[in-house]
Design an enzyme around this catalytic site. Structure first.
Site, PDB file in Angstrom:
ATOM      1  N   LEU A 469      25.830   5.218  29.242  1.00  0.00           N
ATOM      2  CA  LEU A 469      24.520   5.544  29.806  1.00  0.00           C
ATOM      3  C   LEU A 469      23.644   6.236  28.772  1.00  0.00           C
ATOM      4  CD1 LEU A 469      25.594   6.992  33.284  1.00  0.00           C
ATOM      5  CD2 LEU A 469      24.570   4.764  32.857  1.00  0.00           C
ATOM      6  N   CYS A 470      22.427   5.727  28.591  1.00  0.00           N
ATOM      7  CA  CYS A 470      21.447   6.420  27.749  1.00  0.00           C
ATOM      8  C   CYS A 470      20.107   6.404  28.482  1.00  0.00           C
ATOM      9  CB  CYS A 470      21.347   5.774  26.366  1.00  0.00           C
ATOM     10  SG  CYS A 470      20.545   4.162  26.350  1.00  0.00           S
ATOM     11  N   ALA A 471      19.031   6.744  27.814  1.00  0.00           N
ATOM     12  CA  ALA A 471      17.743   6.883  28.492  1.00  0.00           C
ATOM     13  C   ALA A 471      17.156   5.541  28.916  1.00  0.00           C
ATOM     14  CB  ALA A 471      16.755   7.621  27.591  1.00  0.00           C
TER      15      ALA A 471
END
Length: 564
Positions: A469-471
């Site tokens: 998960l990232c932005a």
């Protein structure tokens, strides 16, 4: 002085992280992310209908109307869908505080939110309904609905204010009656609110909100307003907190409404004059990512940078940076919390957006009127989203030059420091002899051998699912791809996938490991609640570590094995 500067920023960081991880702010942000496919889908039809106008070609009216059907019933109902997605995301957070045996039904919440919003926003007419406020102009009202209804459900479910049936009744029927009272309370609340506003103001809530906030909408299009928005995103990111996650929810309604208004003006043969559109943030303020860092990776590859460190960062970052994935630059340089880059990191996006306003307001260039994916290279995105305005080509050329001029002095100063340190280290090695170098080479050889052994004797004996998960789903996609490639080459039972934080979070229950990128570190406590609920392991990463993992599949696999 530098140390004092860093300490002051470090003191502010916990406050910014708390803001970014706020449950309601997260629900608004994630609700909007879930609706992005609608915006992108509808923009395709708009572009087919109106982009040819730039070259003097106009579809027959009948064809244009057919093309706009898809737009009118997707983007034209955007606020209705956002009410549901926002309510669903807040419900997921509320359920973390409830027992697993007594949860809020997300489907019922979505239904209640959409019924309530229709009551709130649709204006009855003699021949039907006016759906004006079901689209972009009703977004703020949609957020209100999406944030209120889960709380009504939460109070009812937590306090067992529901209709209870005997245990012999099938679960699906029992759930229907359990949802009845909270749904009725939610819809009734907004029905009464609608009547109240109609009697008191003569209009509905969405229209009332637009009227009250219209001065704010205009202020956000001013030089000062645009500068504050651009600088705020960069400042939060500089402090280590993902800037757009804090700023974007506050301005998304304005940006979407302005983009739609620009298209309407363009259709009438007028100038698309609203500066702050959706892609203004994506391409103009964040020209290659927050801080407008597009040119930075390319400058590192040029003769301007002499240090090995920055040249290595440039090689790793120029391709992702072209597509606005600038974490390799932010963490690899590093820029975050690096005082040397504080001024250009905040100044460059401000200069870019003020110049854009000058082109629109003074020179008469069309502003953005379509919404394109944020990963489209910014120079191309600006040109397309302004419907190939001739002046947009000039603007892009000027921005590339100005951004280079702003960043070069600071890059050279930082590079010179690194270069002198590297020279000093090399002289030290020569002075002490080659023994250290030989030992280092032997150690590296041993590490490579060990890594190969680990790959051949992997600890992954059963199917392992990993979620990164990232932005925005950019760097997480790179890491997931590296893991999947290595798993395929080595025939390992490993599958990795990537998402933007807040997107498809239900996937977590099917995962064995969730890796959180450092740019979303402020969300680690919220994520921990979700992973604990499904008994899934969650690990965080540091900036340099994360970038190294995206560049080295074997290191990434080892990281997974160590943390599974």
């Amino acid at each position: 002085m530098i140390a004092s500067f860093e300490k002051k920023l470090e003191k502010l960081r916990p406050m910014f992280q708390k803001i970014a991880s706020n449950t309601y702010l997260s629900a608004v942000r994630d609700g909007f992310i879930a609706a992005m496919p609608i915006i992108l889908f509808s923009s395709v039809f708009l572009m087919i209908a109106y982009v040819p106008n730039a070259w003097g070609f106009y579809w027959p009216t009948k064809i244009t109307n057919y093309l706009l059907i898809a737009y009118n019933y997707s983007m034209g109902l955007l606020a209705l869908f956002v009410a549901g997605t926002t309510a669903k995301n807040l419900t997921d957070s509320k359920n973390l505080d409830l027992p697993k045996t007594n949860q809020i039904n997300p489907v019922s919440v979505i239904i209640a939110a959409e019924i309530s919003f229709i009551i709130l926003a649709a204006i009855p007419l003699k021949t039907g309904s006016d759906l004006t406020y079901m689209g972009t102009q009703g977004l703020i009202a949609a957020y209100i609905v999406g944030l209120v209804i889960p709380n009504i459900y939460y109070v009812c479910i937590k306090n067992n204010v529901t209709i209870k049936l005997p245990p012999q009744v099938p679960q699906n029927i029992s759930q229907t009656f359990k949802d009845l009272i909270p749904l009725a309370c939610s819809v009734t609340f907004f029905w009464i609110l609608t009547i109240f506003f109609k009697v008191l103001t003569g209009t509905n809530l969405p229209h009332f909100i637009i009227n009250v906030l219209s001065p704010l909408f205009k202020a956000s299009d001013s030089y000062i307003g645009l500068s504050i928005i651009a600088a705020a995103m960069a400042f939060f990111w500089f402090c280590g907190v993902q800037g757009p996650s804090i700023v974007q929810p506050a301005v998304v309604p304005v940006m979407i409404a302005n983009t739609a208004a620009n298209l309407q003006l363009y259709q009438k043969g007028l100038q698309a004059s609203h500066v702050l559109g959706m892609n203004t943030m994506d391409y103009v303020m964040n020209f290659g990512g927050t801080g407008s860092t597009l040119v930075l990776a390319y400058l590192m590859l040029s003769h301007i940078a002499r240090s090995k460190q920055l040249k290595a960062v440039g090689k790793a970052a120029f391709i992702p940076g072209t597509f606005s994935v600038n974490e390799p630059v932010l963490f690899g340089t590093p820029i975050i919390m690096n005082p040397i880059f504080f001024i250009p990191f905040l100044l460059t996006p401000v200069v870019n957006v003020c110049l854009f306003k000058f082109f629109v307001t003074t020179l008469g260039m069309n502003s953005v009127m379509y919404t394109m994916p944020w990963t489209l290279p910014a120079p191309i995105g600006i040109i397309i989203s302004t419907s190939f305005a001739p002046l947009s080509f000039v603007y892009v050329g000027l921005v590339l030059i100005l951004d280079c001029l702003i960043y070069i002095p600071f890059l050279k100063a930082y590079d010179n420091t690194l270069y002198l340190e590297e020279i000093a280290n090399e002289k030290k090695l020569v002075k002490e002899g080659n023994e250290s170098q030989i030992i280092s080479e032997n150690n590296a050889s041993l590490e490579e051998t060990s890594s190969a052994v680990n790959l051949n004797n992997s600890k992954l004996k059963k199917q392992t699912n990993v979620l990164v998960l990232c932005a925005g789903g950019g760097t997480s996609g790179i890491l997931a791809k590296a893991l999947n490639k290595l798993a395929k080459d080595k025939n390992l039972p490993l599958a990795a996938t990537a998402r933007a934080y807040g997107q498809d979070m239900d996937l977590i229950k099917d995962m064995n490991l969730v890796i959180l990128a450092p740019q979303m570190d402020s969300m680690k406590d919220n994520l921990k609640k979700i992973t604990d609920k499904y008994d899934v392991k969650m690990v965080t990463t540091t900036g340099k570590q994360y970038i190294d993992l995206t560049q080295n599949g074997e290191m990434a696999l080892k990281f997974v094995e160590e943390n599974i």
